[in-house]
Design an enzyme around this catalytic site. Structure first.
Site, short mmCIF file in Angstrom:
data_model
loop_
_atom_site.label_atom_id
_atom_site.label_comp_id
_atom_site.label_asym_id
_atom_site.label_seq_id
_atom_site.Cartn_x
_atom_site.Cartn_y
_atom_site.Cartn_z
N LYS A 191 1.99 -9.32 -0.23
CA LYS A 191 1.74 -8.56 -1.47
C LYS A 191 2.68 -7.37 -1.45
O LYS A 191 2.68 -6.59 -0.48
CB LYS A 191 0.28 -8.11 -1.53
CG LYS A 191 -0.08 -7.37 -2.83
CD LYS A 191 -1.59 -7.14 -2.92
CE LYS A 191 -1.99 -6.55 -4.27
NZ LYS A 191 -1.59 -5.15 -4.41
N CYS A 230 0.84 -1.21 0.00
CA CYS A 230 0.00 0.00 0.00
C CYS A 230 0.87 1.25 0.00
O CYS A 230 1.68 1.46 0.91
CB CYS A 230 -0.92 0.01 1.22
SG CYS A 230 -1.95 1.49 1.31
#
Length: 316
Positions: free
Chosen positions: A157, A115
């Protein structure tokens, strides 16, 4: 909602790694703030999506607050599997505690190391973790050692570094710690709308012996096939492409009316808040409505008004 599940029979958990061993490219719905909740996951699973993620949940809040748990994580016993719960975390034990809470109801967790939002990075979450490979390794190892279920997956991720050697090093450290697979969004922290570096994803894939998932700018099934061909990735993760067309993985080039009908039925059944219900329809109908129609549809302010509009204009 977790509490409700506890009182019922055990969830029908699955081993997500079975998907990666199937010989097929795994089709994945990305973690999306506000959007990849139970109702939407239910919809995309009807249209050939193999694996779904929850929106990102801040692990510390989730562990500390029952209210956060009830509002952030909702699932069901049967249809919502395999399911990965994505957490933002910066401390190994907090991530373990969060993983332990969801373990009876989900099939794995994912650590968000991608993010790029300022608030996440300033808090020590998200993409700043790609610069802390030892911490990532420690968090993966802790979860691996504290969750008894060997089928419970632990994935990460990430975004890529300008110097790809650093990304490969991070991935290899995570692999050594026992990570199940790695999803690579093929942009650096600074890049937003620049082209995705699919060549970088391919290099990472060639450096690993665990599955690698490609993510970034995949809007159609043809895009997914092309990205698989370019990267040799084991899975393809899609975000905005599925918002615009939840039937994308089933080969539809634009959202079919049946899919819109399915969304209406599922959202009403799940009691989806109006704003979320309406936003999903705005995304789905983007390509199939005129400018004039959008002007009218996008300012509707109640479920009944939306239902009347769909019935009058499309027979839905």
């Amino acid at each position: 909602m977790i509490g409700d599940i506890r009182e019922t029979k055990e969830c029908q958990l699955k081993d997500p790694m079975d998907l990666f061993h199937s010989g097929q490219v795994v089709k994945i719905c990305a973690p999306m703030v506000r959007y990849s909740k139970l109702a939407f996951r239910t919809l995309v699973r009807k249209y050939s999506c193999d694996l779904c993620y929850t929106p990102m949940i801040v692990a510390a809040d989730f562990v500390r607050s029952a209210k956060a748990r009830d509002s952030e994580f909702t699932t069901n016993k049967v249809g919502d599997h395999p399911l990965i719960v994505q957490f933002a975390a910066k401390e190994a034990q907090v991530l373990c505690d969060a993983a332990r809470i969801v373990c009876p109801f989900a099939d794995g967790i994912d650590l968000n190391c991608g993010c790029p939002q300022r608030w996440a990075i300033s808090e020590g979450y998200g993409a700043c973790l790609i610069n802390k490979p030892e911490l990532v390794k420690d968090m993966v190892r802790h979860v691996r050692s504290q969750i008894d279920n060997p089928k419970f997956s632990v994935s990460i991720k990430i975004r890529i570094h300008e110097d790809l050697k650093r990304t490969v090093d991070l991935c290899q450290k995570a692999e050594a710690a026992g990570v199940s697979w790695i999803t690579v969004h093929g942009r650096s922290i600074e890049e937003r709308h620049q082209p995705v570096h699919y060549d970088a994803i391919k290099i990472i894939k060639q450096s690993m012996s665990i599955p690698v998932v490609a993510n970034g700018d995949i809007k159609t099934l043809k895009d997914a096939e092309n990205v698989h061909h370019l990267t040799e990735a084991d899975g393809i993760m899609v975000a905005r492409g599925l918002l615009a067309n939840p039937a994308m993985f089933a080969g539809y080039e634009e959202t079919p009316f049946q899919c819109i009908q399915d969304w209406v039925d599922i959202a009403l059944e799940h009691g989806t808040p109006f704003t979320c219900f309406h936003h999903h329809l705005m995304y789905m109908m983007e390509r199939i409505t005129s400018k004039q129609e959008k002007k009218v549809f996008n300012v509707l302010s109640s479920t009944s008004a939306v239902l009347d509009y769909l019935n009058d204009h499309y027979g839905v």
